[in-house]
Design a protein around this motif. Structure first.
Motif, PDB file in Angstrom:
ATOM      1  N   VAL A   1       6.072  15.650  -5.232  1.00 32.55           N
ATOM      2  CA  VAL A   1       7.146  16.587  -5.578  1.00 32.55           C
ATOM      3  C   VAL A   1       8.042  16.064  -6.690  1.00 32.55           C
ATOM      4  N   GLY A   2       8.071  14.758  -6.931  1.00 29.43           N
ATOM      5  CA  GLY A   2       9.007  14.192  -7.892  1.00 29.43           C
ATOM      6  C   GLY A   2       8.457  13.968  -9.278  1.00 29.43           C
ATOM      7  N   SER A   3       7.136  13.982  -9.438  1.00 30.24           N
ATOM      8  CA  SER A   3       6.551  13.680 -10.746  1.00 30.24           C
ATOM      9  C   SER A   3       6.731  14.847 -11.710  1.00 30.24           C
ATOM     10  N   PRO A   4       6.757  14.556 -13.012  1.00 30.30           N
ATOM     11  CA  PRO A   4       6.923  15.642 -14.001  1.00 30.30           C
ATOM     12  C   PRO A   4       5.772  16.626 -14.018  1.00 30.30           C
ATOM     13  N   ARG A   5       4.587  16.221 -13.564  1.00 25.55           N
ATOM     14  CA  ARG A   5       3.449  17.137 -13.545  1.00 25.55           C
ATOM     15  C   ARG A   5       2.789  17.087 -12.166  1.00 25.55           C
ATOM     16  N   PRO A   6       2.124  18.165 -11.769  1.00 23.84           N
ATOM     17  CA  PRO A   6       1.501  18.207 -10.448  1.00 23.84           C
ATOM     18  C   PRO A   6       0.404  17.156 -10.294  1.00 23.84           C
ATOM     19  N   LEU A   7       0.217  16.666  -9.074  1.00 26.37           N
ATOM     20  CA  LEU A   7      -0.877  15.751  -8.786  1.00 26.37           C
ATOM     21  C   LEU A   7      -2.117  16.549  -8.410  1.00 26.37           C
ATOM     22  N   ASN A   8      -3.265  16.020  -8.772  1.00 31.25           N
ATOM     23  CA  ASN A   8      -4.524  16.695  -8.433  1.00 31.25           C
ATOM     24  C   ASN A   8      -4.799  16.590  -6.941  1.00 31.25           C
ATOM     25  N   GLY A   9      -5.465  17.609  -6.416  1.00 29.32           N
ATOM     26  CA  GLY A   9      -5.928  17.554  -5.031  1.00 29.32           C
ATOM     27  C   GLY A   9      -4.866  17.779  -3.984  1.00 29.32           C
ATOM     28  N   THR A  10      -3.806  18.506  -4.335  1.00 29.89           N
ATOM     29  CA  THR A  10      -2.765  18.815  -3.347  1.00 29.89           C
ATOM     30  C   THR A  10      -3.189  20.051  -2.557  1.00 29.89           C
ATOM     31  N   THR A  11      -3.578  19.848  -1.306  1.00 30.29           N
ATOM     32  CA  THR A  11      -4.098  20.932  -0.471  1.00 30.29           C
ATOM     33  C   THR A  11      -3.458  20.862   0.908  1.00 30.29           C
ATOM     34  N   ALA A  12      -3.810  21.832   1.739  1.00 33.99           N
ATOM     35  CA  ALA A  12      -3.336  21.820   3.124  1.00 33.99           C
ATOM     36  C   ALA A  12      -3.837  20.572   3.839  1.00 33.99           C
TER      37      ALA A  12
ATOM     38  N   SER B   1       0.792  -1.229   0.000  1.00 31.36           N
ATOM     39  CA  SER B   1       0.000   0.000   0.000  1.00 31.36           C
ATOM     40  C   SER B   1       0.823   1.278   0.000  1.00 31.36           C
ATOM     41  N   ASP B   2       2.125   1.186   0.287  1.00 28.75           N
ATOM     42  CA  ASP B   2       2.947   2.396   0.366  1.00 28.75           C
ATOM     43  C   ASP B   2       4.344   2.112  -0.198  1.00 28.75           C
ATOM     44  N   PRO B   3       4.459   2.012  -1.534  1.00 25.65           N
ATOM     45  CA  PRO B   3       5.746   1.645  -2.153  1.00 25.65           C
ATOM     46  C   PRO B   3       6.713   2.814  -2.286  1.00 25.65           C
ATOM     47  N   TRP B   4       6.976   3.531  -1.169  1.00 25.55           N
ATOM     48  CA  TRP B   4       7.818   4.720  -1.251  1.00 25.55           C
ATOM     49  C   TRP B   4       9.254   4.370  -1.612  1.00 25.55           C
ATOM     50  N   GLN B   5       9.730   3.202  -1.171  1.00 30.09           N
ATOM     51  CA  GLN B   5      11.096   2.821  -1.521  1.00 30.09           C
ATOM     52  C   GLN B   5      11.229   2.531  -3.005  1.00 30.09           C
ATOM     53  N   LEU B   6      10.226   1.892  -3.579  1.00 31.82           N
ATOM     54  CA  LEU B   6      10.238   1.621  -5.013  1.00 31.82           C
ATOM     55  C   LEU B   6      10.298   2.916  -5.803  1.00 31.82           C
ATOM     56  N   LEU B   7       9.461   3.873  -5.440  1.00 33.33           N
ATOM     57  CA  LEU B   7       9.449   5.160  -6.134  1.00 33.33           C
ATOM     58  C   LEU B   7      10.726   5.946  -5.857  1.00 33.33           C
ATOM     59  N   GLY B   8      11.222   5.877  -4.618  1.00 30.76           N
ATOM     60  CA  GLY B   8      12.476   6.551  -4.303  1.00 30.76           C
ATOM     61  C   GLY B   8      13.627   5.989  -5.094  1.00 30.76           C
ATOM     62  N   SER B   9      13.613   4.668  -5.330  1.00 34.94           N
ATOM     63  CA  SER B   9      14.657   4.042  -6.131  1.00 34.94           C
ATOM     64  C   SER B   9      14.609   4.541  -7.566  1.00 34.94           C
ATOM     65  N   MET B  10      13.402   4.617  -8.145  1.00 38.64           N
ATOM     66  CA  MET B  10      13.276   5.134  -9.514  1.00 38.64           C
ATOM     67  C   MET B  10      13.824   6.550  -9.617  1.00 38.64           C
ATOM     68  N   LEU B  11      13.416   7.391  -8.680  1.00 31.97           N
ATOM     69  CA  LEU B  11      13.823   8.793  -8.755  1.00 31.97           C
ATOM     70  C   LEU B  11      15.295   8.987  -8.420  1.00 31.97           C
ATOM     71  N   ALA B  12      15.909   8.045  -7.704  1.00 28.72           N
ATOM     72  CA  ALA B  12      17.353   8.125  -7.464  1.00 28.72           C
ATOM     73  C   ALA B  12      18.120   8.040  -8.771  1.00 28.72           C
ATOM     74  N   GLY B  13      17.521   7.376  -9.772  1.00 25.32           N
ATOM     75  CA  GLY B  13      18.144   7.288 -11.086  1.00 25.32           C
ATOM     76  C   GLY B  13      17.546   8.240 -12.100  1.00 25.32           C
ATOM     77  N   GLY B  14      16.565   9.066 -11.685  1.00 25.83           N
ATOM     78  CA  GLY B  14      15.970  10.029 -12.600  1.00 25.83           C
ATOM     79  C   GLY B  14      14.837   9.485 -13.440  1.00 25.83           C
ATOM     80  N   TYR B  15      14.283   8.341 -13.090  1.00 26.00           N
ATOM     81  CA  TYR B  15      13.216   7.739 -13.888  1.00 26.00           C
ATOM     82  C   TYR B  15      11.847   8.274 -13.446  1.00 26.00           C
ATOM     83  N   ASP B  16      11.622   9.549 -13.642  1.00 30.60           N
ATOM     84  CA  ASP B  16      10.396  10.161 -13.146  1.00 30.60           C
ATOM     85  C   ASP B  16       9.172   9.809 -13.986  1.00 30.60           C
ATOM     86  N   VAL B  17       9.332   9.612 -15.287  1.00 31.46           N
ATOM     87  CA  VAL B  17       8.205   9.239 -16.130  1.00 31.46           C
ATOM     88  C   VAL B  17       7.703   7.851 -15.756  1.00 31.46           C
TER      89      VAL B  17
END
Length: 605
Positions: free
Chosen positions: A478-489, A441-457
């Protein structure tokens, strides 16, 4: 002796072979010059340069207490001497040769100018020639006060790119002196090969005393004693005489002149100013050339630290460095170690995690190094297990098995540096994982690994799989090429509800990244900042300086100030620093780097 001579020849032939493997305290107010951020000679704003793309499968560029400057017990420091006047740019064959220099034999048309120095152009991935603006002394002062130990891997990658770009030399500084400051900072960053590129971009007879001193340190960092030879006359005239006498002995030996080599060694020994251990290492080099004592024995019993001289001489002649001495060496020497192809493979592998986490090694280079080490006869058991897991992460038939192998690598690290280095090593494997794979439910390490190599797409394809407010959602926000919807306080508050970092630092970094990227409305940002009790708009000399550089459209200066604002560990970086760094980088056309830095902060705290 044949083995020793071959080892030395490999070292002295130029460490460019390493390029086959390698792809290219907090900025406290005290580290900045007086008047910082309020210069009197502010130039008119410059047009925004077009950001250049480096080879990568995504829009992001691909590659990742203040210590003293890089020095040697026998070498001059990078600030030795005073600035020399720039040589005549149109020198002729009949020009007078200054004392302590050598006559350069190239015709005038083949000589390099001091007006633009550096190998990378915008067409080859570098920044624009005016990236550092017109105030050379100002830029050089910041370089000298920056320790080279940065929290961000992507901050280091960006600064390396800026420092090796073909930069116009401002009228306020000698081009050779500015090159010396650039190379010295690269050495403190562990970037020995990049430092050599800058030193070699200046003809040696145009080197200022400061560049001569830096050249010695650079060639020692590359374990290439022969590289010092062109600078010996100037070094003897303007630098540390005893250190350069040792260098002259080596150069005489390489020329087959045993007499002058022995005389120089004798002079240094009789002076009593140089450690006998350093003299013995020099004699070891001479012995390998056949021009000195052939049976020099090196004992490290009373040696408790590794200097640049000891590193260069020992590495060039394959003298083993005891593990305690190597372990206690400055952090930048680990970068030198992993980039030196003549170093024992076991030592390179031991230094590789920190080099990968800091950005000295790219993901591809790190994997290549581990693969090369594992292919040797009888690799260490731990290394064999690590490479087996890497093979499974890249090549297992089932996506679940590949993800499980990655998780095993991420969890095997005993330190935060090792854990993040593992994420760097799996970057390409993570990017290739099918989105249909069950990753929790929370693959932050997987996404962090991609972005460590610049694979944002590749990373943004996982948006439908993450839960809003989770850590993985924050990394993508913060890492995606385009903003995500619904980013609020409210979503930031939802994120902070599960934040287990000290003082909600991760949530503060998320807000800083979103605000710097302009991905959250001003009112929502102010509300979230109030809830988190963080002041992102805090004004200091550093914050005013980086925003002024952004207004002048100087991406090189922004990159330098951004790195200065991330010295030390992430836990010591104030959230408002990240806000200004991300905002300034975005304003000068380096939005991809800004996103990668913001995402890295969320992964590493």
């Amino acid at each position: 002796m044949t083995k020793k001579l071959l080892t030395l020849t490999f070292a002295l032939s130029g460490t460019a072979l390493a390029a086959a493997l390698v792809l290219p305290a907090l900025a406290q107010e005290s580290l900045l010059p007086e008047g910082f951020g309020n210069p009197a000679d502010t130039p008119a704003p410059r047009p925004t340069p077009t950001p250049s793309q480096t080879p990568a499968p995504t829009s992001a560029p691909k590659n990742g207490t203040t210590p003293p400057p890089v020095t040697s017990t026998v070498g001059a420091t990078d600030t030795a001497g005073t600035a020399a006047d720039a040589a005549d740019e149109e020198g002729e064959d009949g020009e007078e040769v200054s004392p302590g220099t050598l006559k350069y034999d190239l015709p005038p048309g083949a000589r390099r100018l001091l007006t633009r120095i550096g190998p990378l152009t915008p067409e080859t991935g570098g920044l624009a020639p005016d990236a550092f603006g017109v105030r050379g002394q100002y830029a050089a002062a910041i370089m000298r006060r920056t320790n080279g130990q940065f929290a961000s891997r992507w901050g280091q990658i960006l600064l390396r790119r800026a420092l090796v770009s073909a930069i116009d030399t401002p009228d306020t500084i000698n081009g050779a002196d500015l090159a010396a400051d650039r190379a010295s900072l690269l050495l403190r960053m562990g970037e020995s090969i990049a430092a050599r590129w800058i030193v070699q971009a200046v003809d040696y007879d145009r080197a200022s005393p400061r560049l001569v001193a830096t050249a010695q340190q650079t060639y020692l960092a590359n374990a290439d004693p022969a590289g010092m030879c062109p600078y010996v006359p100037a070094g003897l005239a303007h630098g540390d005489e005893q250190a350069w006498r040792l260098a002259s002995a080596i150069c005489s030996g390489l020329s087959g002149e045993a007499g002058p080599a022995g005389w120089a060694i004798g002079r240094v020994r009789s002076s009593g100013k140089i450690s006998n251990f350093d003299i013995l290492l020099t004699e070891r080099v001479l012995g390998a050339t056949g021009s000195g004592r052939r049976s020099t024995t090196i004992e490290w019993d009373n040696v408790d630290r590794l200097t640049s001289w000891r590193f260069g001489m020992a590495t060039a002649t394959a003298v083993p460095v005891p593990e305690p001495v190597r372990t206690s060496a400055p952090a930048n020497m680990k970068g030198w170690t992993v980039l030196a192809p003549m170093t024992e493979m076991a030592n390179r592998v031991a230094a590789a995690p920190e080099a990968a986490a800091r950005g000295v090694l790219s993901s591809e280079a790190y994997v290549s190094l581990l693969s090369a080490a594992a292919s040797e006869e009888e690799p260490a058991e731990a290394l064999a297990a690590q490479t087996d897991q890497l093979r499974a992460a890249f090549g297992a038939a089932d996506g679940g098995e590949r993800h499980a192998a990655m998780q095993g690598l991420w969890g095997a690290g005993t330190t935060p540096v090792q854990s993040y280095a593992a994420m760097v090593s799996t970057a390409r494997a993570a990017a290739a994982l099918p989105v249909s794979t069950d990753v929790g439910s929370d693959p932050w390490q997987l996404l962090g690994s991609m972005l460590a190599g610049g694979y944002d797409v590749n990373a943004i394809a996982w948006v439908p799989k993450v839960t809003v407010g989770s850590r993985a959602w924050g990394v993508l926000a913060v890492g995606s090429p385009r903003p995500l919807n619904g980013t609020t306080a409210g979503t930031v508050g939802q994120f902070s509800g599960d934040d287990d970092s000290a003082g909600y630092l991760r949530s503060k970094f998320l807000l800083a990244g979103l605000a710097g990227l302009g991905r959250i409305e001003t009112g929502a940002a102010a509300s979230a900042a109030s809830d988190l009790e963080v002041d992102l708009g805090k004004q200091t000399r550093w914050s005013r300086a980086i925003m002024a550089a952004a207004e002048r459209r100087e991406p090189g200066m922004v990159a330098l100030l951004a790195a200065a604002g991330m010295q030390g560990e992430w836990s010591k970086v104030p959230p408002y620093h990240l806000y200004y760094i991300v905002r300034a980088l975005r304003e000068v056309g380096l939005a991809s780097e800004a996103r990668m830095i913001a995402a890295e902060a969320l992964v590493r705290v």
